[in-house]
Design a protein around this motif. Structure first.
Motif, PDB file in Angstrom:
ATOM      1  N   ALA A  87    -128.347 -11.645  33.860  1.00 41.96           N
ATOM      2  CA  ALA A  87    -129.191 -12.720  33.341  1.00 41.96           C
ATOM      3  C   ALA A  87    -130.629 -12.244  33.202  1.00 41.96           C
ATOM      4  O   ALA A  87    -131.026 -11.232  33.770  1.00 41.96           O
ATOM      5  CB  ALA A  87    -129.121 -13.932  34.271  1.00 41.96           C
ATOM      6  N   ALA A  88    -131.406 -12.988  32.434  1.00 39.01           N
ATOM      7  CA  ALA A  88    -132.812 -12.655  32.229  1.00 39.01           C
ATOM      8  C   ALA A  88    -133.610 -13.131  33.442  1.00 39.01           C
ATOM      9  O   ALA A  88    -133.957 -14.310  33.563  1.00 39.01           O
ATOM     10  CB  ALA A  88    -133.333 -13.307  30.952  1.00 39.01           C
ATOM     11  N   VAL A  89    -133.883 -12.210  34.355  1.00 37.07           N
ATOM     12  CA  VAL A  89    -134.631 -12.511  35.573  1.00 37.07           C
ATOM     13  C   VAL A  89    -135.783 -11.528  35.659  1.00 37.07           C
ATOM     14  O   VAL A  89    -135.625 -10.350  35.313  1.00 37.07           O
ATOM     15  CB  VAL A  89    -133.729 -12.385  36.822  1.00 37.07           C
ATOM     16  CG1 VAL A  89    -134.526 -12.616  38.089  1.00 37.07           C
ATOM     17  CG2 VAL A  89    -132.576 -13.382  36.739  1.00 37.07           C
ATOM     18  N   ALA A  90    -136.943 -11.997  36.124  1.00 37.69           N
ATOM     19  CA  ALA A  90    -138.099 -11.112  36.249  1.00 37.69           C
ATOM     20  C   ALA A  90    -137.733  -9.882  37.073  1.00 37.69           C
ATOM     21  O   ALA A  90    -137.115  -9.990  38.136  1.00 37.69           O
ATOM     22  CB  ALA A  90    -139.256 -11.860  36.908  1.00 37.69           C
ATOM     23  N   ALA A  91    -138.114  -8.711  36.559  1.00 36.32           N
ATOM     24  CA  ALA A  91    -137.734  -7.462  37.210  1.00 36.32           C
ATOM     25  C   ALA A  91    -138.191  -7.410  38.651  1.00 36.32           C
ATOM     26  O   ALA A  91    -137.451  -6.974  39.544  1.00 36.32           O
ATOM     27  CB  ALA A  91    -138.312  -6.278  36.430  1.00 36.32           C
ATOM     28  N   GLU A  92    -139.396  -7.875  38.930  1.00 34.73           N
ATOM     29  CA  GLU A  92    -139.928  -7.802  40.287  1.00 34.73           C
ATOM     30  C   GLU A  92    -139.045  -8.547  41.271  1.00 34.73           C
ATOM     31  O   GLU A  92    -138.782  -8.082  42.383  1.00 34.73           O
ATOM     32  CB  GLU A  92    -141.354  -8.373  40.337  1.00 34.73           C
ATOM     33  CG  GLU A  92    -141.957  -8.322  41.735  1.00 34.73           C
ATOM     34  CD  GLU A  92    -143.380  -8.869  41.779  1.00 34.73           C
ATOM     35  OE1 GLU A  92    -143.930  -8.960  42.879  1.00 34.73           O
ATOM     36  OE2 GLU A  92    -143.921  -9.187  40.702  1.00 34.73           O
ATOM     37  N   GLY A  93    -138.536  -9.719  40.864  1.00 32.78           N
ATOM     38  CA  GLY A  93    -137.724 -10.530  41.763  1.00 32.78           C
ATOM     39  C   GLY A  93    -136.440  -9.848  42.193  1.00 32.78           C
ATOM     40  O   GLY A  93    -136.148  -9.730  43.387  1.00 32.78           O
ATOM     41  N   TRP A  94    -135.657  -9.366  41.233  1.00 31.88           N
ATOM     42  CA  TRP A  94    -134.379  -8.784  41.631  1.00 31.88           C
ATOM     43  C   TRP A  94    -134.555  -7.397  42.239  1.00 31.88           C
ATOM     44  O   TRP A  94    -133.750  -6.974  43.083  1.00 31.88           O
ATOM     45  CB  TRP A  94    -133.376  -8.783  40.481  1.00 31.88           C
ATOM     46  CG  TRP A  94    -133.643  -7.903  39.312  1.00 31.88           C
ATOM     47  CD1 TRP A  94    -134.259  -8.243  38.156  1.00 31.88           C
ATOM     48  CD2 TRP A  94    -133.258  -6.533  39.170  1.00 31.88           C
ATOM     49  NE1 TRP A  94    -134.298  -7.179  37.301  1.00 31.88           N
ATOM     50  CE2 TRP A  94    -133.677  -6.108  37.895  1.00 31.88           C
ATOM     51  CE3 TRP A  94    -132.595  -5.617  39.981  1.00 31.88           C
ATOM     52  CZ2 TRP A  94    -133.473  -4.827  37.416  1.00 31.88           C
ATOM     53  CZ3 TRP A  94    -132.377  -4.337  39.523  1.00 31.88           C
ATOM     54  CH2 TRP A  94    -132.817  -3.944  38.261  1.00 31.88           C
TER      55      TRP A  94
END
Length: 628
Positions: free
Chosen positions: A168-175
């Motif tokens: 899914a489109a999730v902010a890179a920093e978060g995952w």
């Protein structure tokens, strides 16, 4: 190919963080590039602004002043230009060093260290709050994996690679932080495209690696997004960095929300995988004659030895021999002889009875029984220990063997196809390999030329791999520029076709549009320096022997770093292995001397662990002079 340190912006453009990170990506994904260093017991950081040089020195007019007497007033400048971080020495007295080499200008990647005098600065990717995300660049992760392979082979320890992707489109920093939270500081992470990362787990066995993979898969990254993980273990999933990275990627592709962790080959013995059908028929002038030989040989019962460098396509040809012959309806079983512990090789090949040894809880069939009526592909046959060589000879001569722990003979009907990058004929002459086994196996010896001698195949192979990689990664990449093709044609390809395939897959993942350009290729391909040929450096091949089916004589052994002219003259044509070892010994000695024989400092400058440096010093006989 291996780690892809790249990310994607909101417009769908892809920028690689190890070479093509840009301001557009930094703003959209909140990952920022900075220089990090330690001074007076504190960690300092300075962000790099796109196209704005940052001059480092000990005093004004330097824009970043660090109080250190080893620095020049204006020592070096750093700039993030067109997505790549560059360092330029400004005529400093004590020099600017990257990977232990003094440079006037060099491109650097995330995780790379630059030494200015006695000050060490590192390029890091930071999150929105300025904290390091613990990422590394492509070449740095590759070096770490190759160092780990050296240690694993010497100390017989396992390690693992993970390929983590998010659908899914999730902010890179978060995952990325969710992944990091499941890891230890010794574990290494590099981005692969915009939605994946690759992780090195040093000295980690199957149970612990599986636990870490499950923890990552269970991590919360927001919404309905899930992290999917592929796991590859050394040596079961492969014996080279390329094989291990490919196995981890393939496992990650098989992972799903219902089964978020997938595993690569779980044993040294696996069914040979079918390569793309049209990959086998992409052949230039040399390979067309060789393929005709393969087709003729396929119809016979003769054993075959496929001789060629790593990545030349030995397994593809083995599959072609099997599929083109009368045994195509039965199994072909592949065994990597170099990946099986010596005390288990006979049990793996020929099976064992219950109680034959500690841990043998039940009767187990071996490879030859499993492949009865079909083909056994013995990869890296040159690594087979003497006891297994004797048993294999008997199978070839009488078609029978005994399981470990049994005196009863089992009869089988199998065809043997062997592969190696070693010179078995020379090994047989020296006693390192059984001469009678070599003559029995070598009914037909097929020499496979390296890719650098098959330049006419590079473009069609690259276009084929581009199509398959685009489909596999859900991209719409349609072509490749002439400039990129020229770089591919100029490169030495020490990893041959396998390396080309991985380079193209990497380019497809990081490409910013529908066309692969030269900036999408890894730094080692873009660089004018050519990588050494590992097989020939370690085991120079001789020209084709009389009676071999070969398209052309082997080219002269190559070395990326020949000895000094006076040494080469004294050697009078010494083997490439000796030349490489002399160069490595000189490099280690010079670096240690420059570091005052401080091993920790020398290892840092060389970009290798201290343990690896100590081991190479012992192997090469590099010792500290008594006067020091």
């Amino acid at each position: 190919m291996r780690s892809r340190n790249s990310v994607q912006d909101d417009a769908g453009k892809t920028w690689t963080m190890d070479g093509e990170a840009t301001a557009a990506f930094q703003q959209s994904a909140a990952l920022r590039i900075a220089l990090v260093w330690h001074h007076d017991g504190k960690t300092e950081r300075r962000l790099l602004s796109p196209d704005t040089p940052l001059v480092v020195g000990r005093a004004l007019p330097a824009s970043l002043c660090i109080e250190d007497r080893t620095l020049s007033r204006e020592h070096a400048s750093f700039v993030l230009s067109r997505g790549r971080v560059w360092v330029d020495d400004r005529g400093s007295k004590n020099g600017t060093f990257v990977d232990g080499r003094r440079v006037s200008r060099a491109g650097i990647a995330i995780g790379d260290e630059v030494v200015l005098g006695s000050v060490t600065l590192q390029v890091q990717a930071l999150g929105a709050r300025g904290d390091s995300l613990g990422l590394e660049g492509e070449e740095r992760l590759l070096r770490r994996v190759e160092d780990e392979l050296t240690r694993a082979r010497h100390f017989r320890r396992p390690f693992a690679l993970l390929h983590v992707r998010i659908g899914a489109a999730v902010a890179a920093e978060g995952w990325l932080k969710a992944v990091r939270a499941c890891l230890q500081p010794v574990h290494r992470v590099a981005l692969y495209g915009s939605c994946a990362a690759q992780v090195l787990l040093p000295e980690t066995g199957a149970e612990e690696a599986s636990r870490i993979a499950q923890a990552i898969a269970a991590a919360c990254v927001g919404g309905d997004a899930r992290l999917l993980v592929g796991l590859a273990l050394y040596p079961d999933a492969g014996s080279t960095a390329d094989e291990l990275f490919a196995a981890a990627r393939e496992a990650a592709r098989r992972a799903s929300p219902g089964h978020p962790v997938a595993y690569g080959p779980a044993a040294a013995t696996v069914l040979a995988r079918q390569e793309p059908a049209d990959a086998g028929i992409i052949a230039g002038q040399q390979m067309r004659a060789l393929l005709e030989t393969v087709r003729r040989v396929a119809a016979s019962r003769l054993p075959v030895i496929l001789h060629g460098e790593t990545g030349t396509g030995k397994e593809v040809l083995a599959r072609m021999i099997h599929d083109s012959g009368p045994r195509k309806g039965r199994r072909m079983v592949r065994v990597n002889c170099g990946a099986i512990p010596k005390d288990l090789i006979e049990s793996t090949l020929f099976g064992h009875e219950r109680g034959a040894f500690t841990g043998a809880l039940q009767q187990q069939k071996g490879v030859f029984e499993e492949a009865d009526g079909g083909t056994v592909f013995l990869d890296e046959i040159g690594e087979l220990p003497p006891a297994a060589q004797a048993a294999l000879l008997r199978v070839l001569e009488v078609g029978a063997f005994s399981r470990v722990g049994s005196s009863r003979e089992v009869e089988v009907d199998v065809r043997v196809v062997a592969a190696t990058h070693r010179d078995l004929e020379a090994m047989a002459a020296s006693g390192a390999f059984r001469a009678d086994l070599y003559y029995r196996l070598g009914g037909v010896v097929i020499d496979i030329p390296p890719l650098r001698d098959r330049r006419d195949e590079i473009e069609p192979l690259a276009r084929h791999f581009l199509r398959t990689a685009s489909e596999a990664n859900g991209r719409s990449v349609e072509g490749i520029t002439r400039e990129a093709l020229a770089l591919l044609d100029a490169y030495a390809w020490p990893g041959n076709v396998r390396e080309l395939r991985n380079v193209i897959e990497r380019a497809v993942v990081v490409a910013r549009g529908v066309i692969v350009d030269e900036v999408d290729l890894p730094p080692r391909v873009r660089s004018p320096e050519r990588a050494p040929d590992p097989d020939r450096a370690l085991d120079p091949q001789r020209a084709s022997a009389t009676g071999r089916m070969s398209s052309s004589p082997d080219p002269e052994p190559r070395s990326s770093a020949p000895p000094a002219p006076e040494e080469a003259a004294a050697e009078g044509g010494a083997p490439a292995r000796g030349m490489v070892q002399q160069y490595e010994a000189r490099l280690l000695h010079n670096t240690l001397e420059a570091a005052g024989w401080n091993r920790a400092e020398a290892a840092r400058r060389l970009g290798m662990p201290v343990r690896t440096l100590s081991y190479r010093m012992k192997v090469l006989g590099v010792k500290r002079p008594s006067s020091c």
